[in-house]
Scaffold this motif. Structure first.
Motif, mmCIF file in Angstrom:
data_model
loop_
_atom_site.group_PDB
_atom_site.id
_atom_site.type_symbol
_atom_site.label_atom_id
_atom_site.label_comp_id
_atom_site.label_asym_id
_atom_site.label_seq_id
_atom_site.Cartn_x
_atom_site.Cartn_y
_atom_site.Cartn_z
ATOM 1 N N GLU A 1 0.861 -1.192 0.000
ATOM 2 C CA GLU A 1 0.000 0.000 0.000
ATOM 3 C C GLU A 1 0.889 1.231 0.000
ATOM 4 O O GLU A 1 1.778 1.363 0.838
ATOM 5 N N ASP A 2 0.684 2.126 -0.962
ATOM 6 C CA ASP A 2 1.539 3.308 -1.071
ATOM 7 C C ASP A 2 1.087 4.440 -0.166
ATOM 8 O O ASP A 2 1.875 5.320 0.158
ATOM 9 N N GLU A 3 -0.197 4.446 0.236
ATOM 10 C CA GLU A 3 -0.646 5.515 1.134
ATOM 11 C C GLU A 3 -0.257 5.143 2.555
ATOM 12 O O GLU A 3 -0.707 4.135 3.090
ATOM 13 N N SER A 4 0.626 5.980 3.167
ATOM 14 C CA SER A 4 1.246 5.550 4.421
ATOM 15 C C SER A 4 0.238 5.434 5.559
ATOM 16 O O SER A 4 0.342 4.532 6.388
ATOM 17 N N ASP B 1 4.938 -7.101 7.225
ATOM 18 C CA ASP B 1 5.889 -6.265 6.501
ATOM 19 C C ASP B 1 5.078 -5.365 5.573
ATOM 20 O O ASP B 1 3.990 -5.726 5.145
ATOM 21 N N ILE B 2 5.650 -4.193 5.265
ATOM 22 C CA ILE B 2 4.962 -3.258 4.369
ATOM 23 C C ILE B 2 5.825 -3.009 3.139
ATOM 24 O O ILE B 2 7.032 -2.809 3.253
ATOM 25 N N ALA B 3 5.201 -3.024 1.970
ATOM 26 C CA ALA B 3 5.864 -2.580 0.747
ATOM 27 C C ALA B 3 5.087 -1.381 0.240
ATOM 28 O O ALA B 3 3.854 -1.414 0.192
ATOM 29 N N VAL B 4 5.808 -0.288 -0.115
ATOM 30 C CA VAL B 4 5.111 0.944 -0.482
ATOM 31 C C VAL B 4 4.967 1.103 -2.000
ATOM 32 O O VAL B 4 4.346 2.049 -2.467
ATOM 33 N N ASP B 5 5.538 0.207 -2.765
ATOM 34 C CA ASP B 5 5.274 0.226 -4.202
ATOM 35 C C ASP B 5 5.385 -1.195 -4.766
ATOM 36 O O ASP B 5 5.793 -2.124 -4.069
ATOM 37 N N GLY B 6 5.018 -1.301 -6.031
ATOM 38 C CA GLY B 6 4.920 -2.616 -6.653
ATOM 39 C C GLY B 6 6.251 -3.352 -6.756
ATOM 40 O O GLY B 6 6.323 -4.559 -6.518
ATOM 41 N N LEU B 7 7.304 -2.611 -7.103
ATOM 42 C CA LEU B 7 8.613 -3.255 -7.256
ATOM 43 C C LEU B 7 9.083 -3.876 -5.952
ATOM 44 O O LEU B 7 9.562 -5.014 -5.911
ATOM 45 N N HIS B 8 8.945 -3.097 -4.856
ATOM 46 C CA HIS B 8 9.338 -3.625 -3.548
ATOM 47 C C HIS B 8 8.484 -4.824 -3.159
ATOM 48 O O HIS B 8 8.965 -5.753 -2.534
ATOM 49 N N ALA B 9 7.210 -4.781 -3.552
ATOM 50 C CA ALA B 9 6.319 -5.895 -3.221
ATOM 51 C C ALA B 9 6.814 -7.182 -3.896
ATOM 52 O O ALA B 9 6.906 -8.230 -3.249
ATOM 53 N N VAL B 10 7.165 -7.077 -5.170
ATOM 54 C CA VAL B 10 7.633 -8.261 -5.903
ATOM 55 C C VAL B 10 8.935 -8.778 -5.286
ATOM 56 O O VAL B 10 9.119 -9.980 -5.080
ATOM 57 N N GLU B 11 9.840 -7.827 -4.934
ATOM 58 C CA GLU B 11 11.107 -8.197 -4.294
ATOM 59 C C GLU B 11 10.888 -8.919 -2.975
ATOM 60 O O GLU B 11 11.463 -9.970 -2.719
ATOM 61 N N LYS B 12 10.045 -8.322 -2.127
ATOM 62 C CA LYS B 12 9.814 -8.903 -0.811
ATOM 63 C C LYS B 12 9.156 -10.273 -0.938
ATOM 64 O O LYS B 12 9.501 -11.203 -0.209
ATOM 65 N N ALA B 13 8.212 -10.405 -1.849
ATOM 66 C CA ALA B 13 7.507 -11.682 -2.015
ATOM 67 C C ALA B 13 8.471 -12.778 -2.476
ATOM 68 O O ALA B 13 8.252 -13.953 -2.202
ATOM 69 N N ALA B 14 9.543 -12.362 -3.186
ATOM 70 C CA ALA B 14 10.508 -13.360 -3.642
ATOM 71 C C ALA B 14 11.479 -13.734 -2.519
ATOM 72 O O ALA B 14 11.989 -14.861 -2.484
ATOM 73 N N LEU B 15 11.713 -12.805 -1.586
ATOM 74 C CA LEU B 15 12.716 -13.037 -0.543
ATOM 75 C C LEU B 15 12.159 -13.760 0.667
ATOM 76 O O LEU B 15 12.841 -14.572 1.287
#
Ligand code: CA
Length: 228
Positions: A7-10, A28-42
Motif C-alpha cells: 500500500e503506497d498511502e502511508s 511487513d509493508i511494501a510501499v510500491d509494486g517493485l518492492h512488493a515483488v522483491e519482498k515476495a521473492a525473498l
C-alpha cells in the motif's frame, strides 16, 4: 503468520499493519509494486494484502509477476473502484479475493482468514493437540480447559507451532512466519519465546508438548523425544 501489506498511502498502510499486528500477525509493508515483488521473492508470506492502485507497477502487474514465479501465496486485492472489469482483471492476474475500499477492517480480517483457511496448515479455526486448544479467530489458548494468557508474540509462535504440530520446525522457518523483516537471525529471541511458552503451556502438566530437537528446531508433540 506473516502478511505482506502492499500500500503506497502511508496512513492506510499503517492502519492495516497496526490492525493485523493486534491480531497476532507479523507484518511487513511494501510501499510500491517493485518492492512488493522483491519482498515476495525473498520471504515466505502466508498471505499478501495488495492495493491495486500503486505507483510504478500496479496491483495487477504485481500479482502477475508473483504468480509467474510459481508463488501461490494467497492474495487479497484492494480496489478503490467497484468496477467489474477491475475485479475480473484482478482475479485473472491471480488474486484470490478482492475487497472494495473503503472497507471495514473486520471484513478484511474475515476474508484474509478465509484465504488462510484454504491452506492445509490452517484447515480449521480451532487447532488442538492433546488438551491444548488454540482458537485462531479469538486468539484464545487453553489447556485442560483452563485459559492461558499469552502476549501477542507468544501467541503467534504457539499458533505456528500448533499449525505444524508433529513436524520439527526449524528456527529459520519460525522467524519467517512469526517475525517480520526486522528479525535479527543472530538473536536468541526464538529460544527466549520458546522458554516463555514452555512455562505457560507445559509447566504443571504431566504431558510436555513443546520439545527441542537439538540442531533441528522445535516440535509440538505428545510423544517424548529422546535426548532432550
Ligand atoms: Ca494506493
Amino acid at each position: 503468520m506473516r502478511i505482506l501489506v502492499v500500500e503506497d498511502e502511508s496512513d492506510a498502510a499503517r492502519f492495516l499493519a497496526k490492525g493485523l499486528r493486534n491480531q497476532a500477525f507479523a507484518v511487513d509493508i511494501a510501499v510500491d509494486g517493485l518492492h512488493a515483488v522483491e519482498k515476495a521473492a525473498l520471504a515466505t508470506y502466508d498471505a499478501i494484502v495488495l492495493d491495486l492502485m500503486l505507483p510504478g507497477l500496479d496491483g495487477f502487474a504485481v500479482c502477475s509477476q508473483i504468480r509467474r514465479s510459481s508463488n501461490m501465496v494467497p492474495i487479497l486485492m484492494l480496489t478503490a473502484r467497484d468496477s467489474v472489469p477491475d475485479r475480473i482483471a484482478g482475479l485473472n492476474a491471480g488474486a484470490d479475493d478482492y475487497l472494495i475500499k473503503p472497507f471495514d477492517f473486520q471484513e478484511l480480517l474475515a476474508r484474509l482468514r478465509a484465504l488462510l483457511r484454504r491452506r492445509p496448515l490452517l484447515e480449521s479455526p480451532v487447532l488442538e493437540i492433546a488438551d491444548l486448544r488454540v482458537d485462531t479467530h479469538q486468539q484464545r489458548v487453553s489447556r485442560g480447559g483452563a485459559t492461558i494468557n499469552l502476549t501477542t508474540r507468544e501467541y503467534s509462535l504457539l499458533e505456528y507451532l500448533v499449525m505444524r504440530r508433529g513436524a520439527v520446525v526449524g528456527r529459520a522457518e519460525i522467524s519467517e512466519h512469526v517475525w517480520d523483516e526486522t528479525y535479527d537471525p543472530l538473536s536468541n529471541l526464538i529460544e527466549v519465546y520458546v522458554q516463555r511458552l514452555r512455562r505457560k503451556i507445559d509447566q504443571g502438566f504431566p504431558v510436555r508438548l513443546i520439545h527441542t530437537r537439538r540442531g533441528e528446531g522445535y516440535q509440538l508433540t505428545t510423544e517424548e523425544v529422546p535426548g532432550v
